[in-house]
Design a protein around this motif. Structure first.
Motif, mmCIF file in Angstrom:
data_model
loop_
_atom_site.group_PDB
_atom_site.id
_atom_site.type_symbol
_atom_site.label_atom_id
_atom_site.label_comp_id
_atom_site.label_asym_id
_atom_site.label_seq_id
_atom_site.Cartn_x
_atom_site.Cartn_y
_atom_site.Cartn_z
ATOM 1 N N UNK A 122 0.798 -1.128 -0.001
ATOM 2 C CA UNK A 122 -0.047 0.058 0.102
ATOM 3 C C UNK A 122 0.856 1.430 0.053
ATOM 4 N N UNK A 123 1.797 1.175 0.781
ATOM 5 C CA UNK A 123 2.977 2.368 0.707
ATOM 6 C C UNK A 123 3.386 2.642 -0.601
ATOM 7 N N UNK A 124 3.569 1.344 -1.305
ATOM 8 C CA UNK A 124 4.358 1.813 -2.823
ATOM 9 C C UNK A 124 3.446 2.219 -3.908
ATOM 10 N N UNK A 125 2.023 1.638 -3.718
ATOM 11 C CA UNK A 125 1.033 1.907 -4.643
ATOM 12 C C UNK A 125 0.636 3.460 -4.278
ATOM 13 N N UNK A 126 0.412 4.017 -2.942
ATOM 14 C CA UNK A 126 0.290 5.234 -3.061
ATOM 15 C C UNK A 126 0.968 6.494 -3.160
ATOM 16 N N UNK A 127 2.524 5.930 -3.520
ATOM 17 C CA UNK A 127 3.516 6.775 -3.449
ATOM 18 C C UNK A 127 3.774 7.542 -2.151
ATOM 19 N N UNK A 128 3.511 6.981 -1.019
ATOM 20 C CA UNK A 128 3.819 7.611 0.143
ATOM 21 C C UNK A 128 4.972 6.477 0.944
ATOM 22 N N UNK A 129 6.354 6.607 0.563
ATOM 23 C CA UNK A 129 7.088 5.781 1.319
ATOM 24 C C UNK A 129 6.996 5.542 2.768
ATOM 25 N N UNK A 130 7.255 4.689 3.459
ATOM 26 C CA UNK A 130 7.476 4.637 4.949
ATOM 27 C C UNK A 130 8.682 5.080 5.103
ATOM 28 N N UNK A 131 8.857 5.823 6.409
ATOM 29 C CA UNK A 131 10.091 6.279 7.063
ATOM 30 C C UNK A 131 11.185 5.139 7.190
ATOM 31 N N UNK A 132 12.343 5.300 6.807
ATOM 32 C CA UNK A 132 13.285 4.130 6.979
ATOM 33 C C UNK A 132 13.461 3.492 8.158
ATOM 34 N N UNK A 133 13.298 3.854 9.134
ATOM 35 C CA UNK A 133 12.896 3.283 10.654
ATOM 36 C C UNK A 133 12.042 2.376 10.714
ATOM 37 N N UNK A 134 10.751 2.684 10.152
ATOM 38 C CA UNK A 134 9.556 2.026 10.131
ATOM 39 C C UNK A 134 9.704 0.880 8.932
ATOM 40 N N UNK A 135 10.262 1.232 7.833
ATOM 41 C CA UNK A 135 10.350 0.073 7.055
ATOM 42 C C UNK A 135 11.501 -1.191 7.601
ATOM 43 N N UNK A 136 12.490 -0.430 8.006
ATOM 44 C CA UNK A 136 13.527 -1.395 8.772
ATOM 45 C C UNK A 136 12.736 -2.381 9.765
ATOM 46 N N UNK A 137 11.953 -1.920 10.535
ATOM 47 C CA UNK A 137 11.283 -2.611 11.786
ATOM 48 C C UNK A 137 10.174 -3.497 11.255
ATOM 49 N N UNK A 138 9.653 -3.037 9.805
ATOM 50 C CA UNK A 138 8.627 -4.033 9.408
ATOM 51 C C UNK A 138 9.450 -5.170 8.797
ATOM 52 N N UNK A 139 10.539 -4.946 8.222
ATOM 53 C CA UNK A 139 11.315 -6.203 7.587
ATOM 54 C C UNK A 139 11.919 -7.040 8.589
ATOM 55 N N UNK A 140 12.236 -6.567 9.681
ATOM 56 C CA UNK A 140 12.804 -7.079 10.858
ATOM 57 C C UNK A 140 11.805 -8.062 11.431
ATOM 58 N N UNK A 141 10.694 -7.605 11.328
ATOM 59 C CA UNK A 141 9.303 -8.439 11.996
ATOM 60 C C UNK A 141 9.019 -9.619 10.969
ATOM 61 N N UNK A 142 9.159 -9.000 9.852
ATOM 62 C CA UNK A 142 8.929 -10.337 8.892
ATOM 63 C C UNK A 142 9.880 -11.244 8.907
ATOM 64 N N UNK A 143 11.208 -11.006 8.864
ATOM 65 C CA UNK A 143 12.181 -11.948 8.972
ATOM 66 C C UNK A 143 12.090 -12.885 10.202
ATOM 67 N N UNK A 144 11.523 -12.165 11.375
ATOM 68 C CA UNK A 144 11.417 -13.170 12.742
ATOM 69 C C UNK A 144 10.223 -14.038 12.357
#
Length: 318
Positions: A122-144
């Motif tokens: 949704x972030x990519x489709x709307x053109x509103x990228x997530x803050x780097x810290x939030x994106x890093x946290x999301x990727x870490x959660x997905x890896x876990x």
């Protein structure tokens, strides 16, 4: 010369023949009726057994039993059938429960993964990228979550094996003291702030090396998970008895009977990571090696839990 008519004798013989024929025919009919009754009575348990088998084959309703009377061969056959039917019903119940529990455990990480992926899309489709810290946290959660899924699937594959003593090429002479040493080293990496007191004597057992090593690692992981910061974990291997003692909160007495059940987790520890399969794998691996495992409170009355594994073997490889 004297002549006597033989008609009376012939009449008597003829009457006797008719009487013997009637008696023989009556005896044959009576024997046939009695034999049929006896056979019907004797084969009634077989008919009930046949009906039960046909019912199971038609409806797939395992667990059907038949009454057992007497102690003859038919009764023994009926008893064996009842035991087999009950075992099949228990097996189906365990299978159903395992599938339901596995589905419940898989749903949580999958839901979390889907939520995070949807948020990124949704972030990519709307053109509103997530803050780097939030994106890093999301990727870490997905890896876990992916790691949790990997561990859970591996545990399910481990538990899918028959829960019986093993025979075959995987059953070898295992150096339990070496397994314990490697497991302690891995546990130190997972609990860097903990203190490990280790006393290990040589002991060799027959079993699956990979399964036993995973069992010991699971016991140590369990101790690391529940140990307080800076706590001590005591690992002892003496005369074929491996003990792992932590100084955590311990296990309530009313929950000890459930600790080796699949997917069971204490209500007080459900917020901690894990699937509830670790101790089940320990119990299965130890039983496959012909040993036994117990988990209970510390014997000195102090805090923590004490896991004990007993494996047959000896201090020498032979």
């Amino acid at each position: 010369m004297v002549a006597t008519p033989t008609k009376s004798v012939e009449d008597s013989l003829q009457g006797l023949a008719i009487l013997l024929g009637a008696v023989s025919l009556g005896g044959i009919l009576l024997a046939a009726v009695a034999g049929r009754l006896v056979a019907h009575s004797s084969l009634k348990p077989v008919d009930r057994l046949t009906d039960a088998v046909e019912h199971i084959a038609r409806t797939e309703e395992v667990g059907t039993t038949i009454p057992v009377n007497g102690d003859d061969e038919i009764a023994r056959l009926s008893t064996s059938f009842n035991s087999m039917s009950t075992a099949l019903a228990n097996s189906r119940e365990r299978q159903t429960r395992l599938i339901a529990d596995a589905g419940h455990e898989l749903r949580t990480p999958l839901t979390s993964l889907r939520t995070n992926v949807d948020l990124l899309i949704r972030s990519n489709d709307t053109g509103r990228p997530l803050p780097p810290a939030t994106k890093t946290k999301l990727l870490g959660n997905m890896k876990a979550q992916m790691q949790e899924l990997t561990v859970l699937i591996g545990d399910l594959l481990q538990l899918s094996r028959p829960d019986t003593p093993k025979t075959g090429p995987n059953l070898t002479v295992v150096a339990l003291h070496e397994i314990a040493g490697r497991a302690v080293e891995r546990a130190k990496l997972r609990g860097p702030g903990l203190v490990f007191e280790t006393t290990v004597e040589p002991w060799y057992a027959h079993g699956d090396a990979a399964g036993l090593e995973r069992a010991v690692i699971n016991l140590l992981d369990n101790a690391v998970k529940y140990s307080p910061p800076g706590g001590t974990i005591e690992v002892r291997l003496q005369q074929g008895v491996l003990t792992v003692r932590d100084h955590g909160p311990g296990i309530p007495p009313d929950e000890l009977q459930y600790v080796f059940d699949r997917f069971w987790r204490s209500p007080s520890s459900r917020q901690l990571p894990g699937s509830g399969l670790g101790l089940s794998i320990v119990a299965q691996s130890v039983r496959e090696a012909g040993g036994e495992v117990t988990l209970g409170p510390a014997q000195d009355g102090g805090p923590g839990a004490l896991a004990t594994v007993r494996l047959p073997g000896g201090p020498a490889p032979e």
